[in-house]
Every structure is written in C-alpha cells, then in structure tokens.
Design a protein around this motif. Structure first.
Motif, mmCIF file in Angstrom:
data_model
loop_
_atom_site.group_PDB
_atom_site.id
_atom_site.type_symbol
_atom_site.label_atom_id
_atom_site.label_comp_id
_atom_site.label_asym_id
_atom_site.label_seq_id
_atom_site.Cartn_x
_atom_site.Cartn_y
_atom_site.Cartn_z
ATOM 1 N N ASP A 57 13.154 -51.832 -64.242
ATOM 2 C CA ASP A 57 12.584 -51.692 -65.574
ATOM 3 C C ASP A 57 11.693 -50.449 -65.608
ATOM 4 O O ASP A 57 11.063 -50.094 -64.602
ATOM 5 C CB ASP A 57 11.770 -52.940 -65.925
ATOM 6 C CG ASP A 57 11.485 -53.050 -67.419
ATOM 7 O OD1 ASP A 57 12.040 -52.244 -68.194
ATOM 8 O OD2 ASP A 57 10.710 -53.946 -67.805
ATOM 9 N N ASP A 71 8.146 -45.163 -62.377
ATOM 10 C CA ASP A 71 8.901 -46.379 -62.064
ATOM 11 C C ASP A 71 10.189 -46.099 -61.294
ATOM 12 O O ASP A 71 10.905 -47.036 -60.938
ATOM 13 C CB ASP A 71 9.241 -47.137 -63.354
ATOM 14 C CG ASP A 71 8.020 -47.788 -63.978
ATOM 15 O OD1 ASP A 71 7.171 -48.288 -63.221
ATOM 16 O OD2 ASP A 71 7.915 -47.783 -65.219
ATOM 17 N N GLU A 206 10.113 -55.250 -61.883
ATOM 18 C CA GLU A 206 9.322 -55.021 -63.085
ATOM 19 C C GLU A 206 8.842 -53.570 -63.133
ATOM 20 O O GLU A 206 8.755 -52.891 -62.103
ATOM 21 C CB GLU A 206 8.113 -55.958 -63.087
ATOM 22 C CG GLU A 206 7.189 -55.717 -61.902
ATOM 23 C CD GLU A 206 5.948 -56.587 -61.894
ATOM 24 O OE1 GLU A 206 5.663 -57.245 -62.903
ATOM 25 O OE2 GLU A 206 5.258 -56.584 -60.856
ATOM 26 N N LEU A 218 14.463 -62.159 -63.784
ATOM 27 C CA LEU A 218 13.595 -61.064 -64.231
ATOM 28 C C LEU A 218 14.484 -59.947 -64.747
ATOM 29 O O LEU A 218 15.013 -59.156 -63.967
ATOM 30 C CB LEU A 218 12.718 -60.562 -63.077
ATOM 31 C CG LEU A 218 11.817 -59.361 -63.381
ATOM 32 C CD1 LEU A 218 10.713 -59.751 -64.366
ATOM 33 C CD2 LEU A 218 11.197 -58.808 -62.098
ATOM 34 N N PRO A 220 15.117 -56.582 -67.313
ATOM 35 C CA PRO A 220 14.345 -55.522 -67.966
ATOM 36 C C PRO A 220 14.092 -55.836 -69.433
ATOM 37 O O PRO A 220 14.951 -56.390 -70.125
ATOM 38 C CB PRO A 220 15.246 -54.294 -67.811
ATOM 39 C CG PRO A 220 16.110 -54.598 -66.632
ATOM 40 C CD PRO A 220 16.344 -56.075 -66.679
ATOM 41 N N TYR A 225 15.714 -48.897 -68.894
ATOM 42 C CA TYR A 225 15.755 -49.309 -67.494
ATOM 43 C C TYR A 225 16.837 -48.515 -66.776
ATOM 44 O O TYR A 225 17.741 -47.954 -67.393
ATOM 45 C CB TYR A 225 15.990 -50.812 -67.348
ATOM 46 C CG TYR A 225 17.316 -51.325 -67.864
ATOM 47 C CD1 TYR A 225 18.438 -51.409 -67.035
ATOM 48 C CD2 TYR A 225 17.449 -51.754 -69.187
ATOM 49 C CE1 TYR A 225 19.646 -51.892 -67.506
ATOM 50 C CE2 TYR A 225 18.658 -52.239 -69.667
ATOM 51 C CZ TYR A 225 19.752 -52.308 -68.824
ATOM 52 O OH TYR A 225 20.954 -52.781 -69.298
#
Length: 337
Positions: A57, A71, A206, A218, A220, A225
């Motif tokens: 994500d 990220d 995450e 979990l 995105p 993403y």
C-alpha cells in the motif's frame, strides 16, 4: 657422497609427502566449495519458488511520504553506503530510486524448510504533523516466514506463513495444508495468484508502518498501491504509485558481506541486531531480533526465535504439521552448515 644422496632422497620424499597433503587439502576445500555453491543455488531456487507476490500500500499524502516513495521496498544500502543513519535523508534525493529487493534465508530440518523474507524501507513515517518523530523512525524491516513441507517434489509444499507486523506475529495457512490452531490461533487462510505457472501466496504491507499480513486480511486502501513479483536476478523501481508489476530481487542474508556479516558494523547496526538511526522514536530490528510481544517465552518464541529456531516457533503456532523434526541440518544463524 652416499650421505649426500641419502639426504637428497629424504628431502625429495618429504617434499612429495607435503605436496600430496597440500593437494589433498586443496581438493577437499574445492569439493566443499562446490557442494556449498550447489546448496546455495538450490536454496535460492527454493526461496524463489515460494516467494510471495507482495502488495505494498502507498500513501502519497504528507511531506514525509515523499509522494509515495517512502513506501517502496528497497535495499538498506540503496544509497551506496553502509551507514544506516543517513537513510532517512538520502531516500528523499530524487536521483536515488531505491530498487526493490527481499532479503531471504533458509533453515532446514529433515522434514521441512523454513524461509524468511525481509522487506526494507528507509522510513517508517506518518503524515500527522504533531506525531513527527514520535510515531516515526529511520529504517524499517518487516517480514514473512514460510513453512515448506518436504515431499516427493523438488521444492516441497508450502503449508503456511507467519508474518511480522511490528511487534506482533500473525499466522496463516494454505487452504489445503491441514494446519490447525496450535498455542496461537491461526489468523486466516492464504490466497494465491498464478505467476508464470507458480501459485504464490499473496502478502500485503500497510503504508507508512509497513507491517505485513496475508493479503486476504490486509488489502491496500484505494487504488494507490504497488505489486511486487519475485526474481532471482532483477531489481526494479516502481514507475509510479500504481505500478502493478515490479520485480524484487532475492538477496541472501548470508551472502559474503551481506546483512549477517555486517551485524557488527556499528554504522549499520546497534548491538548487532537493530538498525542504527538518526531520527525518530523506535527501531528497525534485524530478523534475528524480531519478536512477538505476547506469544510466550519458550524456545523459538523469544526475540530472534523466528530466525534462530523457526521449527520451534512453527511447532508452537501450528498443529497438524504431521511428521515434524526440530533438529536442524542447515541453520546458518546457529552456525550449522
């Protein structure tokens, strides 16, 4: 004259014996090196076979996220040095793309393989300004432990995974694994995706903090993403925050000069187990210091147990493992090679 001839003959004999011994030792070293290389080639193939498709994500809000770049997974030496205390600043340099890798290691028993995958980010960050430095820190390393049962196939059958989500571990099983709850409850069932004929587990991280869970648990948020696919040779950088096909290269933790060899490098690690930092609150642990804060204190459950004693940890987390050995035939963390 006879004495001279005798001394000459003895010297030739001694030289011949020494040379034979040297040649024997050289041959043994060469054979051991060939065997080691064969094993490492197999372990790379094994790690590649069971490596996950990894969904990352991305959040492009706030200045600390660097428009999503903070990220992206990359190397801890993406900037060309082994100084962990300049990574926060250096990742903001537009010329440093930070190509994707996953650090891996393999531990083996007579019945199973245990493969660790670790994903690095230069920043664990937030976009909440009053939490700057408080809920952030330089360097971040989260990961996955994949459990593979040996069978009649070359690379075995992957049964499940344990993921690292900061100071918590989460366990997941393959749909046909037969695994059941151990001393910890299984957190879900893994989903897979076909990648050139290989059905791979799907994992997801995450944004900002980069904790990892199964993709089924979990996913995105939104359309921003990146999807990473494993490679033995290729390391790529996302073209943008919507890139759905980025290669991450598998890098052995035990490569010469690699992460394990660098654990006593005080520019990179603190106490040989956590990345050094110059910014923020909190630390990024090496795999041999990952820990679940409340799963107990038995062997395999203490800090670093996921790396040092993965069979012991898996035996605590899962039942239904079938024939299961906890005697390590290959475990470089313990010096068993």
């Amino acid at each position: 004259m006879k004495k001279t001839q005798l001394l000459f003959a003895l010297s030739v004999l001694l030289y011949s014996c020494q040379t034979s011994d040297d040649l024997f030792l050289e041959k043994r070293v060469e054979e051991d090196l060939i065997t080691t290389n064969k094993n490492q080639n197999f372990y790379l193939d094994l790690a590649y076979r069971h490596a996950p498709i990894h969904y990352q994500d991305v959040d492009n809000t706030g200045s600390h996220g660097l428009s999503g770049k903070a990220d992206y997974i990359t190397r801890y030496d993406f900037d060309g040095d082994l100084n962990a205390r300049n990574n926060w600043n250096n990742i903001s340099n537009s010329s440093r793309k930070g190509k994707a890798v996953s650090y891996y290691s393999v531990v083996e028993t007579s019945t199973h393989y245990f493969i660790t995958y670790a994903f690095f980010h230069p920043r664990d960050w937030t976009d909440v300004w009053f939490l700057y430095r408080i809920d952030e820190h330089e360097n971040d390393l989260e990961g996955v432990l994949t459990v593979v049962k040996k069978d009649n196939s070359t690379y075995g059958k992957a049964l499940g995974i344990v993921t690292v989500f900061h100071s918590d571990f989460y366990s997941y099983k393959a749909s046909n694994s037969g695994l059941t709850n151990g001393n910890e409850n299984i957190d879900g069932t893994l989903t897979t995706k076909n990648d050139n004929g290989i059905n791979r587990f799907k994992t997801s991280a995450e944004a900002k903090g980069h904790g990892i869970k199964a993709h089924a648990k979990l996913q995105p948020g939104g359309n921003d993403y990146v999807v990473y696919y494993p490679s033995k040779t290729t390391s790529e950088h996302p073209s943008n925050i919507y890139d759905r096909n980025v290669k991450y290269k598998l890098v052995n933790i035990f490569d010469r000069g690699g992460m394990w060899d660098q654990r006593f490098n005080t520019n990179l690690f603190s106490n040989a187990k956590s990345f050094r930092k110059s910014y923020g609150n909190g630390t990024a642990n090496a795999p041999w210091n990952w820990d679940d804060k409340n799963d107990g204190g038995g062997q395999g459950l203490l800090a670093g147990g996921l790396a040092y004693y993965p069979a012991h940890l898996v035996d605590q987390y899962f039942d239904g493992l079938g024939r299961f050995s906890k005697t390590y035939s290959y475990n470089p963390y313990l010096g068993i090679q």
